[in-house]
Write an enzyme that holds these catalytic residues in place. Structure first.
Site, PDB file in Angstrom:
ATOM      1  N   LYS A   1       0.832  -1.212   0.000  1.00  0.00           N
ATOM      2  CA  LYS A   1       0.000   0.000   0.000  1.00  0.00           C
ATOM      3  C   LYS A   1       0.869   1.266   0.000  1.00  0.00           C
ATOM      4  O   LYS A   1       0.614   2.196  -0.746  1.00  0.00           O
ATOM      5  CB  LYS A   1      -0.922   0.042   1.231  1.00  0.00           C
ATOM      6  CG  LYS A   1      -1.888  -1.127   1.337  1.00  0.00           C
ATOM      7  CD  LYS A   1      -2.915  -0.907   2.450  1.00  0.00           C
ATOM      8  CE  LYS A   1      -2.299  -0.874   3.847  1.00  0.00           C
ATOM      9  NZ  LYS A   1      -1.689  -2.154   4.276  1.00  0.00           N
TER      10      LYS A   1
ATOM     11  N   ARG B   1      -9.744   0.696   9.088  1.00  0.00           N
ATOM     12  CA  ARG B   1      -9.289  -0.661   9.395  1.00  0.00           C
ATOM     13  C   ARG B   1     -10.355  -1.477  10.113  1.00  0.00           C
ATOM     14  O   ARG B   1     -10.130  -2.656  10.397  1.00  0.00           O
ATOM     15  CB  ARG B   1      -8.075  -0.580  10.299  1.00  0.00           C
ATOM     16  CG  ARG B   1      -6.730  -0.907   9.635  1.00  0.00           C
ATOM     17  CD  ARG B   1      -5.677  -0.694  10.680  1.00  0.00           C
ATOM     18  NE  ARG B   1      -4.422  -1.330  10.482  1.00  0.00           N
ATOM     19  CZ  ARG B   1      -3.360  -0.762   9.908  1.00  0.00           C
ATOM     20  NH1 ARG B   1      -3.457   0.426   9.387  1.00  0.00           N
ATOM     21  NH2 ARG B   1      -2.223  -1.402   9.870  1.00  0.00           N
TER      22      ARG B   1
ATOM     23  N   ARG C   1      10.812  -8.517   5.478  1.00  0.00           N
ATOM     24  CA  ARG C   1      10.795  -7.105   5.871  1.00  0.00           C
ATOM     25  C   ARG C   1      11.172  -6.966   7.340  1.00  0.00           C
ATOM     26  O   ARG C   1      11.875  -6.032   7.733  1.00  0.00           O
ATOM     27  CB  ARG C   1       9.397  -6.532   5.616  1.00  0.00           C
ATOM     28  CG  ARG C   1       9.269  -5.074   5.994  1.00  0.00           C
ATOM     29  CD  ARG C   1       8.045  -4.458   5.341  1.00  0.00           C
ATOM     30  NE  ARG C   1       7.061  -4.088   6.327  1.00  0.00           N
ATOM     31  CZ  ARG C   1       5.844  -3.631   6.039  1.00  0.00           C
ATOM     32  NH1 ARG C   1       5.457  -3.508   4.790  1.00  0.00           N
ATOM     33  NH2 ARG C   1       5.003  -3.305   6.979  1.00  0.00           N
TER      34      ARG C   1
ATOM     35  N   ARG D   1      11.372  -0.013  12.268  1.00  0.00           N
ATOM     36  CA  ARG D   1      10.026  -0.071  12.845  1.00  0.00           C
ATOM     37  C   ARG D   1       9.985  -1.123  13.926  1.00  0.00           C
ATOM     38  O   ARG D   1      10.189  -2.293  13.663  1.00  0.00           O
ATOM     39  CB  ARG D   1       9.003  -0.410  11.750  1.00  0.00           C
ATOM     40  CG  ARG D   1       8.627   0.783  10.914  1.00  0.00           C
ATOM     41  CD  ARG D   1       7.589   0.421   9.889  1.00  0.00           C
ATOM     42  NE  ARG D   1       6.350  -0.083  10.484  1.00  0.00           N
ATOM     43  CZ  ARG D   1       5.221  -0.199   9.813  1.00  0.00           C
ATOM     44  NH1 ARG D   1       5.168   0.158   8.560  1.00  0.00           N
ATOM     45  NH2 ARG D   1       4.147  -0.671  10.397  1.00  0.00           N
TER      46      ARG D   1
ATOM     47  N   ARG E   1      -0.356  -8.550  13.371  1.00  0.00           N
ATOM     48  CA  ARG E   1      -1.008  -7.561  12.520  1.00  0.00           C
ATOM     49  C   ARG E   1      -1.787  -8.234  11.394  1.00  0.00           C
ATOM     50  O   ARG E   1      -2.852  -7.763  11.005  1.00  0.00           O
ATOM     51  CB  ARG E   1       0.023  -6.565  11.977  1.00  0.00           C
ATOM     52  CG  ARG E   1       0.449  -5.579  13.060  1.00  0.00           C
ATOM     53  CD  ARG E   1       1.733  -4.867  12.724  1.00  0.00           C
ATOM     54  NE  ARG E   1       1.645  -4.123  11.497  1.00  0.00           N
ATOM     55  CZ  ARG E   1       2.693  -3.790  10.749  1.00  0.00           C
ATOM     56  NH1 ARG E   1       3.891  -4.156  11.115  1.00  0.00           N
ATOM     57  NH2 ARG E   1       2.530  -3.101   9.662  1.00  0.00           N
TER      58      ARG E   1
END
Ligand code: AMP
Length: 190
Positions: free
Chosen positions: A13, A88, A127, A135, A146
């Site tokens: 995104k 969300r 990632r 992060r 998540r």
């Protein structure tokens, strides 16, 4: 142009939003970025949400809706915006609908980046390894959380916007450029 980019963490995104910002001169509103900025600044909001972000849970609908409500009123959103990471939950989508109605604004499209869950897990684990220092919620455990939260609370938005005739789906597993050109074709048609 006002649109929503919908998809699980790792779907791309943010990458696609960056292209759209350039092409359409509209603003990317990433609620995740806003919250991370608040955490970094150690603001009142930041202190409140730090632990929630680290655990990969969702912050309250009320807080996030008020952040967005303030943000879309600002001058730099006059040309439009891309919502990245918002809404969300169904409650957030309802609140967004009311908010836009009250300002006589419409949404042009809701673009879903559809991805293969197994491959996604590989992608987000990669990632996690690469960005652990960038992060704090990009560790494999928080990312899995998540993803679970996405499935439970956010995926129902696919049906929500589908029923309203607003959903456009793009295959998010394609090369980045192909995803971008598919999105562009959709936006030309709306
Ligand atoms: P993101 O960068 O969009 O993946 O968001 C990072 C984190 O910020 C999420 O895991 C949530 O803890 C929080 N967050 C971002 N957007 C929202 C939202 N719309 N509602 C609730 N929590 C959010």
């Amino acid at each position: 142009m006002r649109l929503i980019l919908l998809g699980p963490p790792g779907a791309g995104k943010g990458t696609q939003a960056a292209f759209l910002v350039d092409n359409y001169k509209i603003k990317q509103l990433s609620t995740g970025d806003m919250l991370r900025a608040a955490v970094a600044a150690e603001s009142e909001v930041g202190l409140k949400v730090k632990g929630v972000l680290e655990r990969g849970e969702l912050v309250s609908d009320e807080l996030i809706v008020s952040l967005i409500a303030d943000r879309i009123e600002q001058d730099d959103c006059a040309n439009g915006f891309i919502l990245d990471g918002f809404p969300r939950t169904i409650a957030q989508a309802d609140a967004l609908g009311e908010l836009l109605n009250s300002k006589s604004m419409g949404l042009d499209a809701v673009v879903q980046l559809a991805v293969d869950e197994g491959k996604l897990l590989e992608r987000i684990e990669k990632r996690a390894r690469e960005s652990a220092e960038v992060r704090s919620d990009d560790n494999a455990e928080a990312l899995k959380k998540r993803l679970a939260v996405y499935r439970e609370q956010t995926a129902p938005l696919i049906e929500y916007y589908g029923e309203r005739g607003m959903l456009k789906t793009v295959d998010g597993m394609q090369a980045v450029d192909k995803v971008a050109s598919d999105i562009e074709a959709i936006l030309k048609a709306v």
